[in-house]
Write an enzyme that holds these catalytic residues in place. Sequence first.
Site, PDB file in Angstrom:
ATOM      1  N   TYR A 160      -4.466   6.269  10.445  1.00  6.81           N
ATOM      2  CA  TYR A 160      -3.813   4.963  10.634  1.00  6.81           C
ATOM      3  C   TYR A 160      -3.718   4.638  12.126  1.00  6.81           C
ATOM      4  CZ  TYR A 160      -0.426   1.175  10.266  1.00  6.81           C
ATOM      5  OH  TYR A 160       0.208  -0.049  10.368  1.00  6.81           O
ATOM      6  N   LYS A 164      -5.542   1.483  14.217  1.00  2.17           N
ATOM      7  CA  LYS A 164      -4.798   0.431  14.928  1.00  2.17           C
ATOM      8  C   LYS A 164      -5.095   0.463  16.430  1.00  2.17           C
ATOM      9  CE  LYS A 164      -2.757  -1.671  11.520  1.00  2.17           C
ATOM     10  NZ  LYS A 164      -3.011  -3.092  11.227  1.00  2.17           N
TER      11      LYS A 164
HETATM   12  N1  LIG Z   1       5.417  -3.171   7.726  1.00  2.00           N
HETATM   13  C1  LIG Z   1       5.409  -2.574   8.908  1.00  2.00           C
HETATM   14  O1  LIG Z   1       6.391  -1.960   9.326  1.00  2.00           O
HETATM   15  C2  LIG Z   1       4.168  -2.641   9.779  1.00  2.00           C
HETATM   16  C3  LIG Z   1       4.228  -2.024  11.033  1.00  2.00           C
HETATM   17  C4  LIG Z   1       3.114  -2.077  11.873  1.00  2.00           C
HETATM   18  C5  LIG Z   1       1.991  -2.751  11.465  1.00  2.00           C
HETATM   19  N2  LIG Z   1       1.950  -3.345  10.230  1.00  2.00           N
HETATM   20  C6  LIG Z   1       0.712  -4.035   9.855  1.00  2.00           C
HETATM   21  O2  LIG Z   1       1.007  -5.312   9.381  1.00  2.00           O
HETATM   22  C7  LIG Z   1       0.029  -5.720   8.419  1.00  2.00           C
HETATM   23  C8  LIG Z   1       0.731  -6.186   7.151  1.00  2.00           C
HETATM   24  O3  LIG Z   1       1.468  -5.094   6.625  1.00  2.00           O
HETATM   25  P1  LIG Z   1       2.648  -5.274   5.542  1.00  2.00           P
HETATM   26  O4  LIG Z   1       3.701  -4.348   5.941  1.00  2.00           O
HETATM   27  O5  LIG Z   1       2.925  -6.698   5.328  1.00  2.00           O
HETATM   28  O6  LIG Z   1       1.909  -4.616   4.280  1.00  2.00           O
HETATM   29  P2  LIG Z   1       1.870  -5.040   2.731  1.00  2.00           P
HETATM   30  O7  LIG Z   1       3.120  -5.711   2.332  1.00  2.00           O
HETATM   31  O8  LIG Z   1       1.423  -3.821   2.025  1.00  2.00           O
HETATM   32  O9  LIG Z   1       0.690  -6.137   2.710  1.00  2.00           O
HETATM   33  C9  LIG Z   1      -0.628  -5.784   3.025  1.00  2.00           C
HETATM   34  C10 LIG Z   1      -1.527  -6.965   2.785  1.00  2.00           C
HETATM   35  O10 LIG Z   1      -2.890  -6.609   3.093  1.00  2.00           O
HETATM   36  C11 LIG Z   1      -3.718  -7.025   2.015  1.00  2.00           C
HETATM   37  N3  LIG Z   1      -4.912  -6.180   1.935  1.00  2.00           N
HETATM   38  C12 LIG Z   1      -4.971  -4.825   1.891  1.00  2.00           C
HETATM   39  N4  LIG Z   1      -6.257  -4.432   1.799  1.00  2.00           N
HETATM   40  C13 LIG Z   1      -7.017  -5.550   1.787  1.00  2.00           C
HETATM   41  C14 LIG Z   1      -8.418  -5.797   1.717  1.00  2.00           C
HETATM   42  N5  LIG Z   1      -9.308  -4.795   1.607  1.00  2.00           N
HETATM   43  N6  LIG Z   1      -8.851  -7.084   1.739  1.00  2.00           N
HETATM   44  C15 LIG Z   1      -7.965  -8.102   1.825  1.00  2.00           C
HETATM   45  N7  LIG Z   1      -6.637  -7.941   1.909  1.00  2.00           N
HETATM   46  C16 LIG Z   1      -6.167  -6.669   1.885  1.00  2.00           C
HETATM   47  C17 LIG Z   1      -2.826  -6.935   0.789  1.00  2.00           C
HETATM   48  O11 LIG Z   1      -3.266  -7.816  -0.225  1.00  2.00           O
HETATM   49  P3  LIG Z   1      -4.052  -7.388  -1.566  1.00  2.00           P
HETATM   50  O12 LIG Z   1      -3.539  -6.058  -1.985  1.00  2.00           O
HETATM   51  O13 LIG Z   1      -3.709  -8.523  -2.483  1.00  2.00           O
HETATM   52  O14 LIG Z   1      -5.494  -7.396  -1.174  1.00  2.00           O
HETATM   53  C18 LIG Z   1      -1.508  -7.453   1.357  1.00  2.00           C
HETATM   54  O15 LIG Z   1      -1.496  -8.856   1.362  1.00  2.00           O
HETATM   55  C19 LIG Z   1      -0.878  -4.502   8.210  1.00  2.00           C
HETATM   56  O16 LIG Z   1      -2.044  -4.630   9.001  1.00  2.00           O
HETATM   57  C20 LIG Z   1      -0.036  -3.346   8.718  1.00  2.00           C
HETATM   58  O17 LIG Z   1      -0.799  -2.247   9.151  1.00  2.00           O
HETATM   59  C21 LIG Z   1       3.014  -3.300   9.381  1.00  2.00           C
END
Ligand SMILES: NC(=O)c1ccc[n+]([C@@H]2O[C@H](COP(=O)([O-])OP(=O)(O)OC[C@H]3O[C@@H](n4cnc5c(N)ncnc54)[C@H](OP(=O)(O)O)[C@@H]3O)[C@@H](O)[C@H]2O)c1
Length: 254
Positions: A160, A164
């Site tokens: 991961y 990133k």
């Molecule tokens: N939450 C945190 O604390 C955090 C911290 C640092 C960074 N981030 C980053 O923020 C972003 C969003 O994370 P989140 O926390 O909102 O996660 P989440 O709630 O699990 O949402 C992830 C999203 O990515 C989509 N996705 C996953 N694989 C995909 C693919 N192959 N093609 C198209 N869409 C895809 C999923 O949609 P489907 O399953 O419908 O495809 C979903 O809409 C990510 O890049 C994550 O690494 C999050």
Amino acid sequence: MGVMEQFNLAQRVVIVTGGSKGLGREMALGLAEAGARVAVVSRTRSLIEQTAAEIVGQGGEAIAVPADMTREEEVESMTAEVAKAYGRIDVLFNNAGIGGSKRSVDLTVADWEHLMNTNARSVFLACRAVGRVMIRQRQGKIINIGSILGHGALPNSLHYGASKAAVHHMTKTLALEWARFNIQVNCIVPGWFLTEMTKDQQEGENETFLLGKIPFRRFGRPNEIVGLAVYLASGASDYMTGQTLFLDGGYAIS
Ligand SMILES: NC(=O)c1ccc[n+]([C@@H]2O[C@H](COP(=O)([O-])OP(=O)(O)OC[C@H]3O[C@@H](n4cnc5c(N)ncnc54)[C@H](OP(=O)(O)O)[C@@H]3O)[C@@H](O)[C@H]2O)c1
């Protein structure tokens, strides 16, 4: 131009990948509220249709475009569909991503490839496809979603963190290459937010450990990413490029 006018997204065509839930869904709703026409993208048609319907229900404009962002042909056809629907693409949010926690010695090649393809290759594919449209327009903004784990290390997050770090680096390279086309490329670096991705971190020992490291002593609420997203999508950020902006309650300071 007045200051509020600089933040106005009226008529801007914005793609949000991973718009079915979590941070992407919040950004799609918030950007639409600021006036953008939003293409909501993910693999789950029913959920992106729900996000788009909510935007339309609130008087905004949105379409749902299903695509698996790891697949070159689907990224290309999604880009073509949005360009055809709206005639241009002003902003791309590369937000789709997955998490992963495993001891490095136990990682399989399949684990590595799945995570790198979803979090890093998808960003390359989307930037290349949408970048071609933006270069023709001589205008555009790309906002990548990185992570504090792409900056500082945390055990059991080798793949991961590496994915990133790649996103942070792509941000800088593309910012340099595409500045001459009036394209800004920046990166939001979230800390720990309350979404499905971090559900295992939101309880027990993990939660206690992380809260001890976050100066604000709380996780971010998903809608707390919206203000920065609107800023980076708007004219207010026209002189900023190549930056990684930390939104983490102070986690990465120390
Ligand atoms: N939450 C945190 O604390 C955090 C911290 C640092 C960074 N981030 C980053 O923020 C972003 C969003 O994370 P989140 O926390 O909102 O996660 P989440 O709630 O699990 O949402 C992830 C999203 O990515 C989509 N996705 C996953 N694989 C995909 C693919 N192959 N093609 C198209 N869409 C895809 C999923 O949609 P489907 O399953 O419908 O495809 C979903 O809409 C990510 O890049 C994550 O690494 C999050």
